[in-house]
Design an enzyme around this catalytic site. Structure first.
Site, PDB file in Angstrom:
ATOM      1  N   THR B  42       0.682  -1.197   0.024  1.00  0.00           N
ATOM      2  CA  THR B  42      -0.018  -0.137   0.000  1.00  0.00           C
ATOM      3  C   THR B  42       0.972   1.229  -0.024  1.00  0.00           C
ATOM      4  OG1 THR B  42      -1.922  -1.318   1.028  1.00  0.00           O
ATOM      5  CG2 THR B  42      -1.731   1.197   1.358  1.00  0.00           C
ATOM      6  N   HIS B  50      -7.289   3.382 -11.419  1.00  0.00           N
ATOM      7  CA  HIS B  50      -7.338   3.004 -12.857  1.00  0.00           C
ATOM      8  C   HIS B  50      -8.658   3.096 -13.335  1.00  0.00           C
ATOM      9  CE1 HIS B  50      -3.152   1.811 -13.403  1.00  0.00           C
ATOM     10  NE2 HIS B  50      -3.153   1.279 -12.134  1.00  0.00           N
ATOM     11  N   SER B 341      -7.324   0.694  -6.906  1.00  0.00           N
ATOM     12  CA  SER B 341      -8.722   1.067  -7.690  1.00  0.00           C
ATOM     13  C   SER B 341      -9.652   0.129  -6.993  1.00  0.00           C
ATOM     14  CB  SER B 341      -8.395   1.174  -9.141  1.00  0.00           C
ATOM     15  OG  SER B 341      -6.901   1.621  -9.567  1.00  0.00           O
TER      16      SER B 341
END
Lengths: 434, 480, 142
Positions: B42, B50, B341
């Protein structure tokens, strides 16, 4: 909005000297803004001696050198505000500041002296490969821990870069009980003073590896090993020359960069060679009423020169406030053969005199500095020894300057006897791996 | 049973699961091996949201990517996370690339990606004038964006904690035992029992699965290396600039970050699960590739290099399922790109899997679904002065590069998930993220951490366990 | 013959010094000959370091040699007011001491504690390690 005649940004050696010089010229409303909690700047952590030989004809430590100026300041009405950060400088000389005591405050300055100093290049700036473990310090950060906070950053140390801060830290760490295994220098010559090579490395049998660099950093948590490789003439590591050092600390002394974020915000023209503002012979930037001096203008080797230069800026700021502004057309200084930069970069026609600081690209033994007006030689100075690590200075009196007909003055190096000892590029140049 | 649900791992996936589950009346615990949240994949990735044209239609990746991206803006607004919907361009630099763009466009339509457009050379250069003149056209995806990934994770985890979830840091799971009606997890802090377990252990999720007797997948960690450039480079492009993907990955991208820097990377090479070293070959590759798309990038203005390890697996798709070998054990594993995402959509997906596995869910009557953090440099002078009057430490700038004051640092040290390291403070307030990389503020941040947490400065770490900074005092202090 | 680098100017001549007669070759000026002979005969160095600052009440070394009383400068009034005491006080030997005694000097420096008020030049250790040098403060502390 409060108003002050002269505001000096930075309470280190440059700012203190500029403020004092302006005071001596009769400016009575001077405010120094310092972001740290005390005046003196980086000198507070430079506890070694060797300062002041030019200025005071004796060897002082950093705190003593700063103390001399602070003592002088006490006899004036110059105000100094610590813990104060300048966030923004506008083109009409309004400074936006913040501090615990005064909160956010806008200050209108009649004139401004930029004296913010410089910062160290980091691991990122030279893109050293390897693990992301702890134990990698810039020499200045380690110096602050050691000399001001009283903490050791490690016990087995490798130093990358042979600039003076790195050399000084090699001695300090050794005296405090650490083992310094090696000092590694990318260039084929040291970036530091010979005196420091002798007294900081040789005294303690610390090897100096010239034409070497760090090619790997190993360690899962804390640094465990660094790999050092020899480099070729293009400063590329040579496979098969790796040496592995078991160490817990890598100290970086790989160059300094003037801190010109405020200058850039104000739209002041920056010289890409010095990373400092472009200035006239009186250290005025292209923004009228804003002057620059010390390491924010270009990185100096000796604080004595910082003080001298800053006094020029302080005197010029006073003259500006008194309405005496230089006139006359522009003569541009051009870097000729062997010269990597000059300060100042501009000169007013009719100037009283010119004290020119510059650096050479190579190590020279027996060479001449030539100043040319087009093809015509204006002045020539012999030097027995010149090196990129040592700032050069020459003085041109008014009588010579008045003879200049063209729009440019070129400064170049002419090898005479021994000529060019080495012809490598300046250590102030590009990062090795970029 | 100590807990109804235990989540293993507090990266962005684990944190989103905690955030969703904390909305229900459950005894919930998150076990994190590291000493801070967001401390694995992370914190070291491309930080891209995205659009969703890359995954194959019909996959969980495709569905959750598009859904997660659609949720991201609102989530970041609610939880005060830096996010910018700046759109992305995939460039064509060759004839083969033209064909790839078309197939990506078709794939995007099949995945319900909104607003996709194929641009010609002039349209592309009009949007991004500093691209290579060799560019032939681009696929424009307006829904793409950039986010602060570790802040997203932190915000989700903090919100879960404020709503009653228990977070245990430095609590790696070392063994898992099946018990009547649940699991017993061994940690150095003692055993933890739970009816259900959610495996969000990132690059270690196969090892965690194996502890529960499930060897159905293997993680193949893939390392990517990056350059983070100074803010002076941060406006070189405005959108996320991709090149055409290859079988090895989405290729090297160039993008501004939410902090205003320029991020360049990554490459993709197999690596160990925590092998985050930079290599000369990887850095050379990233540099050369990026310059093909954006020729002017000044790598002299590099601030930092880093490398992240992505939790790729031996399966094509995300592994989001109840373990066949261990009922009640839910995997959220193999969350490779576009995992960040998709993250906002993964929590709800896991919730559904738990429901199907028999967990009864009752919504809490009150749930604090918001978070605010003071970003001093964004405030007006009046707001700044109000803070400084209350506590003068708000007026003392500690990190000069990013204008972070002592007040912000002290506040984060007393937040819902207090940091214990210099980098933990950096991830929360940005001190040390700038061009000097903590050279000036590092020692001062360390002093503030020690003071506020009541520990000795030598105990303050750079980051994870073992990353000590100081070995002791001079003059016969403690450790020398 | 011992080879040393001359440090009297930036040229850095490589001197060869005879260990018995202390005659010097390789120098390009007379100062080099003096440096080379001295450096071999009796090399000396200034040592700089820090000492632990202890709050009032702890033992304090005050000037004992009247020749080394504080010089003009008072404590700096510009130190951030209300700031805690600094943890370390910078010090130096007030003259170069024999190079071979550097670590003996450090051992004494490491043992001493300083308590404010202290002025620049205050002697913290007279005749350190049996030399004629004193360890003095290089900064004032109120």
């Amino acid at each position: 909005m409060t108003e002050h005649e002269l505001v000096v940004i930075g309470g280190g050696p440059a700012g203190l000297a500029a403020a004092l010089a302006a005071w001596e010229q009769g400016v009575r409303d001077i405010l120094i803004l310092e972001r740290d909690n005390q005046a003196g700047g980086i000198l507070n952590q430079c506890i070694h001696n060797g300062f002041g030989l030019h200025r005071f004809r004796e060897e002082l430590t950093g705190p003593e050198y700063a103390g001399r100026f602070i003592d002088l300041l006490r006899n004036t009405d110059i105000q100094i505000r610590t813990d104060t950060m300048v966030l923004d400088l506008t083109r009409d000389r309004v400074l936006h500041t913040v501090s615990p005591q005064h909160g956010c405050e806008a200050i209108q300055a009649g004139a401004v002296v930029l004296a913010m100093g410089c910062r160290e290049r980091t691991r990122g700036a030279i893109s050293i490969p390897g693990a992301r473990c702890s134990g990698i310090f810039t020499a200045g950060a380690a110096q602050r821990f050691l000399n001001m906070e009283g903490y050791m950053v490690g016990k087995r140390v490798v130093i990358l870069g042979s600039g003076d801060i790195g050399l000084i830290m090699a001695r300090r760490m050794t005296l405090e009980g650490a083992k310094v295994l090696a000092c590694v220098e990318l260039m084929p010559y040291s970036g530091g003073l010979t005196r420091n090579i002798v007294q900081c490395l040789n005294d303690f049998d610390i090897p100096l590896y010239l034409s070497h660099t760090v090619t790997d950093i190993r360690g899962k948590d804390r640094l465990e090993q660094v790999v050092v490789s020899r480099v070729d003439e293009n400063r590329r590591p040579i496979p098969g020359t790796e040496m592995v050092f078991d160490c817990d600390t890598l100290m970086l002394s790989v160059g300094l960069l003037p801190e010109n974020e405020l200058s850039r915000q104000a739209g002041i023209e920056i010289d890409p060679r010095t990373n400092g503002p472009v200035v006239w012979e009186n250290r005025e930037t292209d923004l009228p009423g804003v002057f620059a001096c010390g390491n924010v203008l270009h990185v100096h080797d000796l604080v004595d020169y910082v003080s001298a230069e800053s006094e020029q800026a302080g005197i010029a700021a006073a003259a500006y406030l008194h309405g005496n502004r230089p006139e006359g057309g522009e003569i541009r200084l051009v870097n000729g053969n062997g010269v990597s930069y000059t300060v100042p970069q501009r000169l007013h026609r009719g100037a009283e005199s010119l004290e020119l600081f510059f650096r050479v690209r190579n190590v020279y033994r027996d060479a001449a500095i030539r100043v040319l007006d087009g093809e015509a030689q204006v002045a020539r100075f012999r030097r027995e020894h010149m090196a990129p690590g040592e700032m050069e200075s020459i003085k041109l009196p008014k009588v010579l300057l008045d003879r200049v007909k063209g729009d440019t003055l070129t400064v170049e190096i002419e090898p005479v006897g021994g000529g060019v000892l080495r012809s490598e590029a300046s250590p102030l140049g590009d990062a090795p791996n970029v | 049973m100590d807990f109804d649900v235990v989540i293993i791992g507090c990266g962005v996936v684990g944190a989103d699961c905690a955030y969703e589950l904390a909305k229900y009346d459950l005894r919930l615990c998150v076990l994190e091996a590291s000493n801070d949240v967001a401390n694995g994949t992370t914190k070291a990735n491309s930080a891209i949201v995205h659009a969703g044209y890359d995954p194959l239609p019909g996959t969980k990746m495709a569905r959750l990517n598009v859904r997660g991206t659609a949720m991201m803006g609102e989530l970041c607004r609610k939880l005060d996370v830096l996010y910018r919907n700046n759109g992305s361009l995939v460039l064509s630099l060759s004839e083969q690339d033209d064909a790839v763009l078309h197939s990506l466009y078709e794939q995007g339509l099949a995945n319900d990606v909104p607003g996709l457009e194929l641009l010609d050379r002039e349209q592309t250069l009009a949007l991004e004038p500093k691209l290579s003149p060799a560019v032939r056209g681009a696929l424009f995806a307006p829904s793409a964006g950039i986010v602060n990934p570790w802040e997203l994770c932190l915000a989700l985890a903090e919100t879960a904690v404020r709503n009653g979830a228990e977070l245990r840091l430095s609590a790696p799971v070392t063994a898992i035992e099946r018990t009547a009606g649940g699991f017993c997890l061994s940690t150095p802090q003692g055993p933890v029992t739970a009816r259900y377990v959610v495996n969000c252990a990132g690059t270690c999720s196969d090892r965690i699965a194996a502890m529960a007797g499930d060897r159905s997948f293997t993680i193949r960690p893939t390392r990517g290396e990056y350059y983070l450039l100074d803010k002076s480079e941060g406006t070189r492009v405005d959108r996320v600039i991709f090149q055409c993907p290859t079988p090895a990955g989405k290729g090297v991208l160039v993008t501004p970050t939410v902090h205003g820097n320029l991020l360049v990377g990554p490459n993709a090479v197999p690596a160990g699960p925590d092998d985050t070293a930079n290599t000369p070959a990887g850095m050379d590759f990233v540099r050369a590739s990026a310059l093909r798309a954006v020729p002017g990038i000044s790598f002299r203005d590099n601030v930092r290099n880093f490398a992240g390890v992505r939790a790729n697996s031996d399966r094509e798709d995300f592994i989001l399922e109840e373990s066949a070998a261990a009922p009640g054990f839910i995997h959220a594993a193999g969350i490779k790109s576009p995992g960040l995402s998709a993250a906002p959509a993964i929590g709800p997906e896991v919730l559904e899997l738990l429901r199907q596995a028999g967990l009864s869910l009752k919504q809490k009557e009150t749930y604090i679904d918001s978070r605010r953090r003071v970003r001093f440099h964004e405030l007006s002078d009046e707001e700044k002065n109000a803070l400084i009057r209350e506590d003068p430490r708000w007026g003392r700038v500690i990190c000069r590069c990013e204008t972070v004051t002592e007040g912000e640092i002290v506040a984060c040290l007393h937040g819902p998930i207090p940091p214990v390291s210099v980098n933990g403070v950096k991830r929360r307030v940005g001190a040390g993220m700038g061009r000097c990389q903590g050279g000036f503020c590092g020692p001062r941040v360390q002093e503030i951490i020690a003071r506020e947490l009541g520990i000795d400065p030598t105990q303050v770490l750079m980051d994870w366990e073992g990353t000590w900074i100081l070995c002791g005092e001079t003059k016969g202090g403690t450790a020398l | 013959m011992k080879e040393i680098i001359c440090i009297t100017c930036p040229k850095g001549c490589h001197l060869k010094v005879d260990e018995e007669s202390f005659s010097v070759t390789g120098n390009s000026c007379p100062r080099g000959a003096v440096y080379g002979a001295n450096e071999l005969r009796s090399p000396v160095r200034v040592v700089t370091s820090t000492v632990v600052v202890e709050p009032v009440g702890a033992s304090i070394a005050r000037p004992q040699n009247p020749d080394c009383l504080p010089r003009t400068s008072d404590a700096c009034p510009y130190e951030g007011s209300g700031k805690d005491l600094p943890r370390r006080l910078p010090v130096k030997t007030d003259r170069p001491i024999p190079k071979g005694k550097m670590f003996a000097v450090m051992a004494e420096i490491n043992r001493v504690r300083a308590t404010p008020p202290i002025k620049v030049g205050d002697v913290l250790i007279p005749h350190v390690a049996g030399t004629d040098g004193n360890v003095v403060a290089t900064k004032s502390l109120e």
